[in-house]
Design a protein around this motif. Sequence first.
Motif, PDB file in Angstrom:
ATOM      1  N   SER A  15       0.822  -1.206   0.000  1.00  0.00           N
ATOM      2  CA  SER A  15       0.000   0.000   0.000  1.00  0.00           C
ATOM      3  C   SER A  15       0.863   1.265   0.000  1.00  0.00           C
ATOM      4  O   SER A  15       0.476   2.288  -0.557  1.00  0.00           O
ATOM      5  N   HIS A  16       2.033   1.177   0.622  1.00  0.00           N
ATOM      6  CA  HIS A  16       2.931   2.328   0.642  1.00  0.00           C
ATOM      7  C   HIS A  16       3.362   2.681  -0.789  1.00  0.00           C
ATOM      8  O   HIS A  16       3.380   3.857  -1.171  1.00  0.00           O
ATOM      9  N   GLU A  17       3.683   1.683  -1.576  1.00  0.00           N
ATOM     10  CA  GLU A  17       4.101   1.953  -2.962  1.00  0.00           C
ATOM     11  C   GLU A  17       2.909   2.374  -3.821  1.00  0.00           C
ATOM     12  O   GLU A  17       3.034   3.249  -4.676  1.00  0.00           O
ATOM     13  N   ALA A  70       0.491   4.053  -2.774  1.00  0.00           N
ATOM     14  CA  ALA A  70       0.269   5.452  -2.411  1.00  0.00           C
ATOM     15  C   ALA A  70       1.187   6.378  -3.209  1.00  0.00           C
ATOM     16  O   ALA A  70       0.752   7.418  -3.696  1.00  0.00           O
ATOM     17  N   HIS A  71       2.467   5.984  -3.359  1.00  0.00           N
ATOM     18  CA  HIS A  71       3.378   6.790  -4.183  1.00  0.00           C
ATOM     19  C   HIS A  71       2.808   6.954  -5.594  1.00  0.00           C
ATOM     20  O   HIS A  71       2.859   8.035  -6.178  1.00  0.00           O
ATOM     21  N   ILE A  72       2.281   5.862  -6.149  1.00  0.00           N
ATOM     22  CA  ILE A  72       1.769   5.913  -7.524  1.00  0.00           C
ATOM     23  C   ILE A  72       0.543   6.817  -7.599  1.00  0.00           C
ATOM     24  O   ILE A  72       0.450   7.693  -8.468  1.00  0.00           O
ATOM     25  N   LYS A 120      14.807   6.321  -4.670  1.00  0.00           N
ATOM     26  CA  LYS A 120      14.564   6.760  -3.297  1.00  0.00           C
ATOM     27  C   LYS A 120      13.802   8.078  -3.307  1.00  0.00           C
ATOM     28  O   LYS A 120      14.182   9.031  -3.980  1.00  0.00           O
ATOM     29  N   HIS A 121      12.731   8.143  -2.524  1.00  0.00           N
ATOM     30  CA  HIS A 121      11.925   9.359  -2.416  1.00  0.00           C
ATOM     31  C   HIS A 121      12.489  10.273  -1.342  1.00  0.00           C
ATOM     32  O   HIS A 121      13.163   9.823  -0.410  1.00  0.00           O
ATOM     33  N   ILE A 122      12.137  11.568  -1.460  1.00  0.00           N
ATOM     34  CA  ILE A 122      12.518  12.511  -0.411  1.00  0.00           C
ATOM     35  C   ILE A 122      11.637  12.247   0.822  1.00  0.00           C
ATOM     36  O   ILE A 122      10.551  11.682   0.698  1.00  0.00           O
ATOM     37  N   GLU A 144       7.867  12.952   0.740  1.00  0.00           N
ATOM     38  CA  GLU A 144       7.051  12.006  -0.032  1.00  0.00           C
ATOM     39  C   GLU A 144       6.853  10.699   0.737  1.00  0.00           C
ATOM     40  O   GLU A 144       5.814  10.056   0.629  1.00  0.00           O
ATOM     41  N   GLU A 145       7.858  10.316   1.505  1.00  0.00           N
ATOM     42  CA  GLU A 145       7.725   9.111   2.322  1.00  0.00           C
ATOM     43  C   GLU A 145       6.606   9.268   3.349  1.00  0.00           C
ATOM     44  O   GLU A 145       5.778   8.382   3.531  1.00  0.00           O
ATOM     45  N   VAL A 146       6.609  10.424   4.024  1.00  0.00           N
ATOM     46  CA  VAL A 146       5.587  10.683   5.041  1.00  0.00           C
ATOM     47  C   VAL A 146       4.193  10.684   4.396  1.00  0.00           C
ATOM     48  O   VAL A 146       3.254  10.059   4.893  1.00  0.00           O
TER      49      VAL A 146
HETATM   50 ZN   LIG Z   1       8.380   5.142  -0.194  1.00  0.00          ZN
END
Ligand SMILES: [Zn+2]
Length: 616
Positions: free
Chosen positions: A426-428, A430-432, A462-464, A467-469
């Motif tokens: 789900s984390h990935e 979410a990035h998409i 690697k995201h900043i 973006e991770e949060v």
């Molecule tokens: Zn991430």
Amino acid sequence: MRTTNWILTAALLVSVSAAAQQAADAQASAQPATPDTTETAQPRQQAATRPEQQSTPAASQPAATSEQQPGTQAIATPPTVPAPTTMDQVVNLFIEREHGLIKALANRTPVVETYLQNLAADAQLGPVPSEDHYFLGRLDMGETVDRRDYLKEEQKSMQSRLLGGFQKLYKVQYQPMGFSWMVYADRTDFDREHYDFRYVRREFLGDVRCLVFDVTPKPKSGRGRFLGRLWVEDQGYNIVRLNGTYYPAPRNSYFFHMDSWRLNLIPGYWVPAFIYSEEGDFSAGVKNKLAFKAQTRIWGYDLKKGGKDDELTNIRVDSVQDTSATAQDASPLQAERVWQQQAEDNVVERLTAAGLLAPEGDVDRILQTVVNNLEVTNNIDLPRPVRTRVLLTSPLETFSVGNTIVISRGLVDVLPDEASLAAVLSHELAHIVLGHNLGSKYAFNDRMLFSDDVTYQNLGFKHIPEEEVAADKKAVEFLKNSPYAQKLDNVGLFLKALQQRAPALSALLTTHLGNPLAEGGQVGRLSALATQGPALDNNKLDQIAALPLGGRVKINPWDDKAEMVKTAPVAITSARDKMPFEVTPFFPRLSRYGANAVPAAAPTTAANGTPNQGSN
Ligand SMILES: [Zn+2]
């Protein structure tokens, strides 16, 4: 089908190769076995002259190795041999077959991965990991077995070429090369001149009936000789398993013990696939507390050699697919999407060519089912479907490029249930959904032109931190709307188990392409869920927070295809049985090539594919 080609090629090559092989043997014996290594415990001796090809029935059988053009990937099938009538003949046969294997694989450069955990005694849990090491490279199986690493920081120790098991200098230094020795019993002198063979018994390994032999080096046959036991299958007389060590060791170094397994992945050959190593003794009164266990996996035998010439054939000039339905020009937004698709395709193709990504397969169907569950329940409607792929390596890692989510084999292995799998995916996702698209620069094809061993220096996703949060926040929203909403306690437990082990497992948590799940021993991923659920309790035998490595996904070392392991649940009887994130010995179920031509019903739903608990 490629198989058909092999058979045809085999028929043509059998007669030619008998002569060719004799010539090659003569050459090999003239070559010094230890070119540039001194003061090291290399399990090979100065060149002793190889005995002439004897007139045994075995020796007259050609190994049928094809003379290959670089890039052609066929290996000729060895001819069937007449059934031996004495154990002496059996020994001759498997010696001959071992030399045939060494020749057949001589121009292969498979990927080799070693993951090692140092152990310390824990009163409750027994030996537990205290720190870890990771090595990844390509194995050159030519004249001398050599290893080229993908990881920059290991290069120094590689260059020093200390081939000894490990050297006791100021600190213990592991040599990645040492872990791959037992791909063969003895690269240069596996023969009756140097070894005694004693038949022990018959024994089944999986579906394969084997003859078991004890092998001891003859007196004065030199240092670093194989000492142990080997299993020989009783149809083609190929070695399928080696278990033992090398002997004698030079001063100040050790040879560690290894258990090496081969799989029958192509007709007529059993290729080295898994090597388990372990040292250490935690019984009372033992002074030497050095202890570790390590898994070495070999795959990518069918990869092209990663030479510069090969790279040039990999330029993708035809990868732009106009996905618009009509013949109209692309709008700016469409152009952007096609561009991203191109970058995504380039990266997926390049990682597959480097032996780091499994081709699309069964495991992806399970992953996609989980992603689909998240999408449907959250009304996510993307212009292009989300795809998933399996990274073949052990470190716990996910990343996404374009609409492709990549998850490592090691991470799928240790996740305890489908809800935890959904959480990391789900984390990935979410990035998409949030449009955190990285890697569009890889749409330029020149950026794909590098040799395989510098893949990690050339690709990165690697995201900043911001973006991770944002992705974590969105991921938790997705999960709360999903079928996994009631099972997030399990995710919390997994994160707690990860936190408990994180300080000791920095190598397993070091990512090479994406953002890490934990940094500096602190788990950061999905921290909102980390307090969810019951407290972690090792003594609760029904609380399985994380699994050992290797229990879920198995890789075909020849073609890199990934599939789910089918293991029967084994009852956990003590806290020591849980072994979260730990390496364990290998015990693959051996079967003959083609015996499982019809794969046992591949799981099609996520529920079937992720059993509640894997065990080895
Ligand atoms: Zn991430």
